[in-house]
Design an enzyme around this catalytic site. Structure first.
Site, PDB file in Angstrom:
ATOM      1  CB  THR A  17      -0.909   0.053   1.258  1.00 49.04           C
ATOM      2  OG1 THR A  17      -1.823  -1.444   1.415  1.00 49.04           O
ATOM      3  CG2 THR A  17      -1.895   1.110   1.097  1.00 49.04           C
ATOM      4  CE1 TYR A  50       3.308   7.140   5.418  1.00 50.65           C
ATOM      5  CE2 TYR A  50       2.858   8.800   4.126  1.00 50.65           C
ATOM      6  CZ  TYR A  50       2.617   7.658   4.505  1.00 50.65           C
ATOM      7  OH  TYR A  50       1.503   7.002   3.860  1.00 50.65           O
TER       8      TYR A  50
END
Length: 295
Positions: free
Chosen positions: A113, A130
């Site tokens: 994902t 991130y």
């Protein structure tokens, strides 16, 4: 199929394991012993859980026989002031170890994902750690898929939303502010466009990919998951404001754009459409469902 899922206690993962369980699959989940399982409490007895913080992350491959697919949905956003080292461990090292053991054990496919925000060449500074970790693992998947026979499916999600999401994300925070008639909601000018995709449509995309695993190409393949159309942040916020009949004052332009802000994002869904998938939930209908959850 026997499917191993990470992140099953999260927003997407919880909806995914429920759907896969209804489809009759055997679901193994990797979680922490301290994970909040409230989202999957009703089906937890039907799942096969292993606790990664108790050293059990590799055990399913030895105890459960052949695993037909790995779906990696777990992620660390860094929103709780996690260190860079923690983010690298969660978003790079852990899934890489999982990918390695899956390859050694003969698992036929790995579905990762990913996020649209990790795609730009230059990453926005406020999300850089991130997005950098997401990009790094994607590159590892591409590298290993090109040197082995393992299909690595990169599922690149656009702006997913739906009930039971974290309250600090954009869509829930806008709806919450409007429903509560907060005095004002400070926003950028809102010219950025996003492809808002309802969580049920994301789950159905994973189900379609699983149904076609035997026919997916070897190596690395990326599927973009969105509606295929983009809506401006301003138009989205005004729609939520109108649908809630809110008295909140929308103060567009009171917040500056972030450094290297992504100004346009829209999925190319042709590869998924070729497999028979299409999004079903219109934005207004999806928002009604989220609003009903808040109420």
């Amino acid at each position: 199929m026997k499917i191993l899922v990470t992140g099953a206690t999260g927003f997407l993962g919880s909806q995914l394991v429920k759907a896969l369980r209804r489809d009759g699959h055997t679901i193994i989940i990797l979680k922490r012993s301290t994970s909040d399982c409230s989202r999957i409490q009703d089906i937890l007895p039907d799942l096969i859980p292993y606790d990664t913080d108790r050293g059990q992350w590799e055990a399913p491959f030895f105890e459960q026989g052949r695993i037909d697919a790995i779906i990696h949905t777990a992620t660390c956003y860094g929103r709780n002031n996690e260190s860079n080292a923690v983010m690298v461990e969660a978003n790079v090292s852990f899934p890489l170890k999982l990918l390695d053991v899956g390859m050694r054990s003969g698992t036929p496919v790995f579905l990762n994902t990913d996020t649209f925000s990790s795609a730009p060449v230059r990453l926005s500074s406020h999300l850089q750690p991130y997005n950098l970790t997401k990009r790094q693992f994607r590159e590892w998947g591409k590298c290993l898929a090109e040197t082995t026979s393992l299909p690595f499916i990169n599922v690149r999600l656009e702006h997913m939303y739906g009930p039971y999401d974290s309250a600090n994300k954009f869509v829930p925070s806008v709806i919450k502010s409007c429903l509560e008639n907060q005095p004002e909601l400070r926003l950028t000018e809102g010219k950025q466009t996003r492809d808002f995709i309802y969580v049920d449509d994301v789950v159905s995309a994973f189900r379609v990919l699983l149904a076609h695993t035997a026919h997916l190409p070897a190596g690395f393949t990326e599927y973009q998951v969105g509606t295929g159309s983009a809506t401006s942040i301003r138009a989205f916020t005004e729609l939520a404001h109108q649908m809630t009949q809110s008295r909140t004052v929308l103060k567009f332009g009171s917040i500056a754009y972030k450094d290297l802000e992504i100004m346009h994002s829209q999925a190319d869904i042709r590869l998924l459409q070729a497999l028979g998938w299409n999004p079903q939930v219109k934005l207004e209908d999806g928002l009604r469902k989220v609003m009903a959850d808040f109420k």
